[in-house]
Design a protein around this motif. Structure first.
Motif, PDB file in Angstrom:
ATOM      1  N   CYS A 438       0.845  -1.187   0.000  1.00 36.64           N
ATOM      2  CA  CYS A 438       0.000   0.000   0.000  1.00 36.64           C
ATOM      3  C   CYS A 438       0.887   1.247   0.000  1.00 36.64           C
ATOM      4  O   CYS A 438       1.752   1.391   0.858  1.00 36.64           O
ATOM      5  N   CYS A 441       0.071   3.541   3.347  1.00 37.62           N
ATOM      6  CA  CYS A 441       0.484   3.222   4.716  1.00 37.62           C
ATOM      7  C   CYS A 441       1.647   2.234   4.793  1.00 37.62           C
ATOM      8  O   CYS A 441       2.151   1.951   5.873  1.00 37.62           O
ATOM      9  N   TYR A 443       1.628  -0.924   4.113  1.00 34.93           N
ATOM     10  CA  TYR A 443       1.190  -2.294   4.408  1.00 34.93           C
ATOM     11  C   TYR A 443       1.556  -3.249   3.269  1.00 34.93           C
ATOM     12  O   TYR A 443       1.329  -2.964   2.100  1.00 34.93           O
ATOM     13  N   CYS A 478      -7.025  -1.330   1.116  1.00 34.31           N
ATOM     14  CA  CYS A 478      -6.012  -1.741   2.082  1.00 34.31           C
ATOM     15  C   CYS A 478      -6.676  -2.119   3.410  1.00 34.31           C
ATOM     16  O   CYS A 478      -7.422  -1.319   3.971  1.00 34.31           O
ATOM     17  N   GLU A 480      -5.475  -2.189   6.168  1.00 36.72           N
ATOM     18  CA  GLU A 480      -4.876  -1.407   7.245  1.00 36.72           C
ATOM     19  C   GLU A 480      -5.435   0.019   7.276  1.00 36.72           C
ATOM     20  O   GLU A 480      -5.850   0.500   8.322  1.00 36.72           O
ATOM     21  N   CYS A 481      -5.474   0.669   6.121  1.00 34.35           N
ATOM     22  CA  CYS A 481      -5.857   2.084   6.116  1.00 34.35           C
ATOM     23  C   CYS A 481      -7.032   2.390   5.194  1.00 34.35           C
ATOM     24  O   CYS A 481      -7.519   3.523   5.153  1.00 34.35           O
TER      25      CYS A 481
HETATM   26 ZN    ZN Z   1      -2.763   1.064   3.516  1.00 32.74          ZN
END
Ligand code: ZN
Ligand code: ADP
Ligand code: ZN
Length: 735
Positions: A438, A441, A443, A478, A480-481
């Motif tokens: 990503c 972020c 990731y 993503c 994560e974000c």
């Molecule tokens: Zn991300």
């Protein structure tokens, strides 16, 4: 006395084999293991052979021929030596012949062949189908004699020339592997340095340890240029004075040459010898004889020197012990010189001293837990380590030149060049691997079971784990974000070189990677040019991370630090940490302070943070937790099977069948919990030279017992002719 002798012969086109021969009465009281014999062999007439064993009967109804005579009464190896090789064969699940082939220079029993040129395998890039076949053979046999190779591959000088022009191989003359001692003239031995207080403490600690337990494996962890070598020298001196010999291993031939010279200056040319895969046949024969007669006190060498018949060993030193070069990956025996050294130390009842600035995680773990860890925390004379800055590309990526060269790095390059200093830029791109990261972020998509990056397969439009076979859809967002800016990464040196030339049109810029080896010695020429200050910016792969000692380099930039960590391999973090720590060490080696920049999308990644602070312990403490959680070494032993075939379907089927049978066996003996079988999955490099490759990974948590179970299982595997089976015990990587 026995009736028959097993002898080992090396016949062109037949390879190395053992045969039984009748022992004539005339020599029955003289024949010994390790002697060179003269035996009749078909059309070849009389040939040389080694005596490797005795028996009283022949397994089948064969009429054995008679040994003609003993050529050399003095054996060139001993029974113990043969036992060591047998142990190696067992450990690596291969046969004794294969090990003997690797260990004993068979040139010793061949008719002398005079050759001057060797071929070194480099890469596959740009080769045609036919050329790839040739390259595959080259890769299998390692550094190879050109003329012999032409026999093996039935190829022509023209193909080899073309491959050389493409930069896939390098043709080297034996000349560069000449014994460095031949040209060294030493009138007077140099005295050993007086150790600094920190060095002295470590030296004393090691001495004490040796006096208590003679067969320990100790680890000397010392930052670069902390003066490890001077401690080795003191210990060598003690060992020789006590009447014993020293085996000193380094990872590369070039390092072995340097070391040999350094040793000769301190200990004299008479007592020192060098051993590696590329010394000349004559040299090899001489050294072997001297070793066997116990005329050498210090033997320096690369990996294969662990098989040299050095007698009466009192100390084994393995410097830069973390280097992958200690492991032979192909062909079999796929041995690790450090493991073999461990066995050797048992035979000789002697200690082993490992040394490194970035130790193998498993070595460090063992040393730490056995109270065998010794550390040098400062550079000799307290020289400064360079300052490292991390550039977070999440913030700087968009404004970066072509998305790659960030503004802060550009500013630093400008300043460095204005000051008349030089720059190194590292891009560690490996051809086959792209990982999905990503851009918002940092990731990286990893397998939930294996903690290694998943690989994007454009053919099936899926992400795959190459360890366990787990597959996933490519995420739209993503996890994560929530951003949708995933990108598959993979930037090569050529691109970076091009961009840098665009940015700095009037500067002198050069690139070093395996592609430039088109011309013989090109990289050495470039390195020398760089050393002389005739190149302003040097762009390159890990080839530039080692050994460069240029005091005028004050800036090192790593373009994509993430690329080093995101290979689908459990050692990727360790390797990445080692590489970054090493390349950082290239900056500011002179009187001017150095600066280092790591560009990354993942600035908080532990291995990167530890490399930034050059803090090994920091890295280790985190890494060891991951190893434990996922049962990787040192918490398990990895054993890898590779099944390959021209027929994709048959290879996969056979691999799956092996997994099934192995699982049944494990269950039957109640071992399933401690012997984890993963796969079968396609290898990361799914197809080489027309062969489809599948792998099975075994995590063995039962130490010897599990290893023996697997060996037993493997010995019963019978493969049909169109399938190939390879086993790698403690593989270096799982790519
Ligand atoms: Zn991300
Ligand atoms: P390492 O093997 O840890 O990378 P070296 O042993 O090569 O480091 O030492 C780095 C430099 O410091 C070398 O030039 C070496 O000669 C010098 N050096 C180390 N120890 C001493 C000492 N006790 N006295 C003088 N010079 C030393
Ligand atoms: Zn997995």
């Amino acid at each position: 006395m026995s009736k028959y002798a097993q002898v080992l012969v090396n016949i062109k086109n037949l390879g190395v084999k053992t045969y039984s021969y009748l022992i004539p009465d005339s020599i029955s009281d003289k024949i010994k293991i390790g002697q060179v014999l003269l035996v009749p062999f078909g059309h070849q007439g009389y040939i040389n052979a080694f005596c490797v064993g005795f028996s009283d009967y022949l397994p089948e109804d064969i009429k054995a021929k008679k040994i003609h005579s003993i050529i050399e009464e003095k054996p060139i190896f001993s029974l113990d030596y043969l036992k060591l090789l047998e142990w190696v064969a067992n450990y690596y699940c291969t046969d004794l012949i294969t090990v003997i082939n690797a260990a004993i220079p068979l040139k010793l029993i061949e008719k002398v062949s005079k050759t001057e040129q060797y071929v070194e395998f480099l890469n596959f890039e740009g080769a045609s189908k036919r050329q790839i076949q040739v390259l595959e053979v080259l890769k299998e046999i390692g550094k190879t004699n050109l003329i012999e190779f032409e026999n093996v591959a039935k190829t022509t000088r023209a193909t080899i020339k073309k491959l050389e022009n493409l930069g896939c191989i390098r043709i080297v003359s034996e000349e560069i592997y000449r014994n460095p001692l031949d040209i060294l003239h030493i009138d007077k031995k140099e005295a050993l340095y007086e150790l600094s207080p920190e060095q002295n403490d470590v030296y004393k600690g090691i001495r004490n340890k040796i006096s208590v337990n003679e067969t320990d494996t100790m680890l000397l962890h010392g930052v670069t240029a902390s003066g490890k070598t001077e401690i080795y020298f003191k210990l060598i001196d003690d060992c020789i004075k006590s009447g014993k010999n020293v085996l000193f291993l380094v990872p590369e031939i070039a390092l072995a040459s340097q070391l040999t010279k350094r040793l000769a200056k301190k200990f004299g040319t008479e007592d020192v010898a060098i051993w590696h895969s590329s010394i000349s046949d004559g040299e090899r024969y001489d050294v072997w004889q001297k070793l066997y007669k116990d005329e050498i006190k210090i033997l320096a060498g690369a990996r294969s020197a662990v098989f040299a018949p050095l007698k009466n060993i009192g100390l084994i030193i393995i410097d830069e012990e973390h280097e992958g070069a200690y492991k032979q990956t192909s062909p079999a025996p796929r041995y690790d010189a450090r493991v073999v050294a461990g066995k050797l130390s048992e035979f000789h009842q002697c200690p082993i001293l490992l040394g490194s600035a970035t130790p193998d995680v498993s070595s460090y773990y063992r040393a730490l837990n056995n109270g065998n860890l010794f550390e040098l925390k400062h550079r000799f004379n307290n020289a400064k380590v360079p300052d490292v800055s991390v550039i977070n590309m999440q913030n700087y990526g968009k404004a970066a030149y072509r998305g790659l060269i960030s503004k802060p790095l550009q500013t630093e390059i400008n300043e460095t060049l204005e000051n008349g200093k030089q720059v190194i830029l590292l891009i560690n791109r490996r051809g086959y691997s792209t990982y999905s990261q990503c851009q918002a972020c940092g990731y990286v998509i990893e397998c939930p079971h294996c903690a290694i990056p998943m690989i994007w397969h454009s053919k099936d439009k899926k992400l795959k784990c190459h360890y366990c076979g787990h597959t996933e859809e490519f995420p739209e967002f993503c996890p994560e974000c929530g951003s949708d800016s995933f990108r598959s990464n993979g930037v090569g040196t050529q691109k970076v070189e091009q961009f840098i030339k665009e940015l700095y049109p009037d500067k002198r810029i050069a690139r070093i990677d395996s592609d430039i080896l088109v011309r013989k010695g090109e990289h050495i020429r470039l390195l020398e040019k760089f050393q002389r200050g005739e190149i302003d910016i040097l762009v390159g792969t890990q080839m530039i991370a080692k050994g460069l000692d240029n005091p005028n380099v004050t800036l090192v930039g790593v373009i994509s630090a993430d690329a080093s960590f995101n290979l689908p391999d459990f050692r990727a973090s360790e390797r990445g940490f080692q590489l970054l720590t090493q390349v950082a060490g290239r900056a500011g080696r002179g009187d001017f302070a150095g600066k280092v920049f790591f560009q990354t999308y993942n600035p908080e990644y532990y291995a990167l943070e530890s490399a930034k602070s050059q803090n090994y312990k920091n890295f280790y403490d985190k890494e060891i937790i991951a190893r434990e959680e996922f049962d990787y070494p040192p918490y398990s032993q990895i054993i890898r099977f590779i099944i390959s075939s021209e027929n994709n379907f048959r290879a996969e089927k056979a691999a799956n069948e092996i997994v099934m049978r192995l699982n049944i066996m494990c269950e039957k003996y109640g071992l399933s919990e401690h012997l984890q079988v993963l796969g079968a999955t396609p290898c990361v490099i799914e197809r080489i030279n027309g062969l489809y490759r599948f792998q099975i990974i075994i995590k063995n948590k039962l130490a010897d017992k599990g290893h023996q179970f697997i060996s037993g299982f493997v010995s019963k595997i019978k493969m049909p002719k169109d399938l190939r089976f390879a086993i790698d015990v403690d593989p270096l990587d799982i790519l």
